[in-house]
Scaffold this active site. Structure first.
Site, PDB file in Angstrom:
ATOM      1  N   VAL A   1      15.443  36.395  26.005  1.00 27.19           N
ATOM      2  CA  VAL A   1      14.010  36.093  26.036  1.00 27.19           C
ATOM      3  C   VAL A   1      13.298  37.229  26.779  1.00 27.19           C
ATOM      4  O   VAL A   1      13.806  37.729  27.794  1.00 27.19           O
ATOM      5  CB  VAL A   1      13.778  34.762  26.788  1.00 27.19           C
TER       6      VAL A   1
ATOM      7  N   GLY B   1       7.160  34.239  33.718  1.00 25.23           N
ATOM      8  CA  GLY B   1       8.262  34.007  32.782  1.00 25.23           C
ATOM      9  C   GLY B   1       8.310  32.601  32.204  1.00 25.23           C
ATOM     10  O   GLY B   1       7.277  31.957  31.957  1.00 25.23           O
ATOM     11  N   ILE B   2       9.536  32.133  31.979  1.00 25.43           N
ATOM     12  CA  ILE B   2       9.755  30.837  31.335  1.00 25.43           C
ATOM     13  C   ILE B   2       9.142  29.712  32.169  1.00 25.43           C
ATOM     14  O   ILE B   2       8.553  28.765  31.628  1.00 25.43           O
ATOM     15  CB  ILE B   2      11.269  30.610  31.123  1.00 25.43           C
TER      16      ILE B   2
ATOM     17  N   ASP C   1      11.725  29.502  48.943  1.00 27.78           N
ATOM     18  CA  ASP C   1      12.945  30.174  48.485  1.00 27.78           C
ATOM     19  C   ASP C   1      13.971  29.090  48.156  1.00 27.78           C
ATOM     20  O   ASP C   1      14.319  28.281  49.025  1.00 27.78           O
ATOM     21  CB  ASP C   1      13.457  31.093  49.603  1.00 27.78           C
ATOM     22  N   VAL C   2      14.472  29.075  46.941  1.00 25.36           N
ATOM     23  CA  VAL C   2      15.378  27.985  46.551  1.00 25.36           C
ATOM     24  C   VAL C   2      16.737  28.066  47.262  1.00 25.36           C
ATOM     25  O   VAL C   2      17.515  27.115  47.198  1.00 25.36           O
ATOM     26  CB  VAL C   2      15.602  27.885  45.019  1.00 25.36           C
TER      27      VAL C   2
ATOM     28  N   TYR D   1      26.976  35.232  36.812  1.00 24.49           N
ATOM     29  CA  TYR D   1      25.852  34.640  36.084  1.00 24.49           C
ATOM     30  C   TYR D   1      26.366  33.710  34.980  1.00 24.49           C
ATOM     31  O   TYR D   1      25.911  32.563  34.856  1.00 24.49           O
ATOM     32  CB  TYR D   1      24.975  35.746  35.481  1.00 24.49           C
TER      33      TYR D   1
HETATM   34  P1  NDP Z   1      12.056  35.819  35.596  1.00 22.99           P
HETATM   35  O1  NDP Z   1      12.814  36.830  36.382  1.00 22.99           O
HETATM   36  O2  NDP Z   1      10.757  36.189  34.998  1.00 22.99           O
HETATM   37  O3  NDP Z   1      11.827  34.491  36.462  1.00 22.99           O
HETATM   38  C1  NDP Z   1      12.693  34.072  37.460  1.00 22.99           C
HETATM   39  C2  NDP Z   1      11.946  33.089  38.331  1.00 22.99           C
HETATM   40  O4  NDP Z   1      12.812  32.589  39.360  1.00 22.99           O
HETATM   41  C3  NDP Z   1      10.752  33.730  39.046  1.00 22.99           C
HETATM   42  O5  NDP Z   1       9.716  32.797  39.107  1.00 22.99           O
HETATM   43  C4  NDP Z   1      11.297  34.006  40.434  1.00 22.99           C
HETATM   44  O6  NDP Z   1      10.236  34.089  41.377  1.00 22.99           O
HETATM   45  C5  NDP Z   1      12.183  32.767  40.629  1.00 22.99           C
HETATM   46  N1  NDP Z   1      13.191  32.955  41.654  1.00 22.99           N
HETATM   47  C6  NDP Z   1      14.216  33.844  41.663  1.00 22.99           C
HETATM   48  N2  NDP Z   1      14.899  33.741  42.828  1.00 22.99           N
HETATM   49  C7  NDP Z   1      14.300  32.760  43.550  1.00 22.99           C
HETATM   50  C8  NDP Z   1      14.522  32.208  44.831  1.00 22.99           C
HETATM   51  N3  NDP Z   1      15.523  32.621  45.623  1.00 22.99           N
HETATM   52  N4  NDP Z   1      13.703  31.233  45.267  1.00 22.99           N
HETATM   53  C9  NDP Z   1      12.683  30.786  44.486  1.00 22.99           C
HETATM   54  N5  NDP Z   1      12.430  31.256  43.259  1.00 22.99           N
HETATM   55  C10 NDP Z   1      13.223  32.251  42.801  1.00 22.99           C
HETATM   56  O7  NDP Z   1      13.075  35.359  34.463  1.00 22.99           O
HETATM   57  P2  NDP Z   1      13.022  34.235  33.319  1.00 22.99           P
HETATM   58  O8  NDP Z   1      11.719  33.573  33.241  1.00 22.99           O
HETATM   59  O9  NDP Z   1      13.582  34.883  32.101  1.00 22.99           O
HETATM   60  O10 NDP Z   1      14.132  33.245  33.880  1.00 22.99           O
HETATM   61  C11 NDP Z   1      13.935  31.870  34.060  1.00 22.99           C
HETATM   62  C12 NDP Z   1      15.263  31.150  33.863  1.00 22.99           C
HETATM   63  O11 NDP Z   1      15.700  31.356  32.527  1.00 22.99           O
HETATM   64  C13 NDP Z   1      16.402  31.647  34.752  1.00 22.99           C
HETATM   65  O12 NDP Z   1      17.154  30.548  35.202  1.00 22.99           O
HETATM   66  C14 NDP Z   1      17.232  32.492  33.806  1.00 22.99           C
HETATM   67  O13 NDP Z   1      18.580  32.571  34.212  1.00 22.99           O
HETATM   68  C15 NDP Z   1      17.057  31.726  32.521  1.00 22.99           C
HETATM   69  N6  NDP Z   1      17.363  32.485  31.316  1.00 22.99           N
HETATM   70  C16 NDP Z   1      16.651  33.597  30.996  1.00 22.99           C
HETATM   71  C17 NDP Z   1      16.970  34.312  29.865  1.00 22.99           C
HETATM   72  C18 NDP Z   1      16.246  35.547  29.467  1.00 22.99           C
HETATM   73  O14 NDP Z   1      16.698  36.233  28.518  1.00 22.99           O
HETATM   74  N7  NDP Z   1      15.127  35.910  30.080  1.00 22.99           N
HETATM   75  C19 NDP Z   1      18.077  33.891  28.989  1.00 22.99           C
HETATM   76  C20 NDP Z   1      18.738  32.694  29.418  1.00 22.99           C
HETATM   77  C21 NDP Z   1      18.383  32.020  30.531  1.00 22.99           C
HETATM   78  P3  NDP Z   1      10.334  34.934  42.769  1.00 22.99           P
HETATM   79  O15 NDP Z   1      11.187  36.135  42.485  1.00 22.99           O
HETATM   80  O16 NDP Z   1       8.924  35.261  43.127  1.00 22.99           O
HETATM   81  O17 NDP Z   1      10.944  33.997  43.730  1.00 22.99           O
END
Ligand code: NDP
Length: 254
Positions: A192, A21-22, A65-66, A159
């Protein structure tokens, strides 16, 4: 000023949520711009494994894990151990959950706020220390248009609140560290295409409404968000701090 100000040569970045993702798009763009990058998330993906193997001097990976209370120290120490400094933090990891306000239980609330607010707070708190010692740095938090509006048609009160909190944290941190050469900004993406939204995009019911409410009529890409993160991270934005850069195809214009 020259185009070199849009680069990150010699800089070290820590990007959370960077296995896809992003976050992954940002890590890759930062590396193209000259930075070394520590990538982290809970699960190592094939793409991350291949990326790190392709250039182990430039990329490192740490599974974490964050929501771990010691996450800030763990990620900061791992970055310093591998690359010797920490110049840029991108607080990107995030999760979403839907539900009515009156039925949103404590477990869900903790899941959202713990991942989207407490964790970035702890990570930034730890990452700021080497930046202070080095004499500067930049933080880019990933907020959302959800920090400004009630999401529709999905109900996402926690959220939305977590992203508003990230925007406010960004401004207060910017105020606190402006005179110490640490800039703190956020991006606020609109809708996105990523794993977070793909299910709804495939079903079409919600995503038709999202697209109809986006004046550009399309969703953003992870690369477009990475471009915004790079601008805020690099010296080209040297007079920008406390800003929330909205990248939403015009969603918030009405
Ligand atoms: P994804 O779901 O593709 O990515 C989320 C990322 O966060 C993954 O790398 C996931 O990896 C990681 N993550 C989630 N939970 C944990 C955890 N407990 N510990 C460590 N890592 C974690 O979504 P996006 O790329 O779209 O999202 C990225 C950011 O952008 C987020 O903050 C989201 O809120 C924000 N955003 C996204 C939008 C969209 O439309 N997509 C719009 C606005 C904001 P893993 O699960 O392996 O840990």
């Amino acid at each position: 000023m020259s185009l070199s100000h849009f680069r990150l040569d010699g800089k070290v970045a820590l990007v959370t949520g960077s296995n896809r993702g992003i976050g992954l798009a940002t890590a890759k763009l930062f590396a193209e711009a000259g930075a070394s990058v520590l990538l982290t998330a809970r699960h190592e993906t094939d793409e991350v494994r291949a990326l790190v193997a392709s250039d182990p001097a430039r990329f490192a990976w740490l599974a974490a894990d964050v929501t771990d209370p010691t996450i800030g120290e763990k990620l900061t120490e791992a970055t310093l151990d591998k690359f010797g400094r920490l110049d840029v933090l991108v607080n990107n990891a995030g999760v979403a959950a839907n539900g009515n306000f009156h039925e949103f239980d404590d477990e869900q609330l903790e899941f959202i706020m713990g991942t989207n607010f407490t964790a970035p707070f702890r990570i930034a708190r730890a990452a700021i220390k080497p930046m202070l010692a080095q004499g500067g740095g930049t933080v880019v938090n990933v907020g959302s248009i959800s920090g400004y509006v009630a999401n529709h048609p999905q109900l996402q009160v926690a959220y939305n609140s977590s992203k508003a909190a990230i925007h406010q944290m960004t401004k207060v941190m910017a105020f606190e560290y402006a005179a110490r050469n640490i800039r703190v900004n956020a991006i606020a993406p609109g809708y996105v295409i990523s794993d977070m939204t793909q299910g709804a995009i495939d079903k079409g019911e919600w995503s038709r409404i999202w697209a109809d409410n986006t004046p550009m009529g399309r969703f953003g890409t992870t690369e477009e968000m990475a471009n915004c993160a790079l601008f805020l991270a690099c010296p080209a934005s040297s007079y920008v701090t406390g800003a929330i850069l909205v990248a939403d195809g015009g969603y918030l214009t009405r």
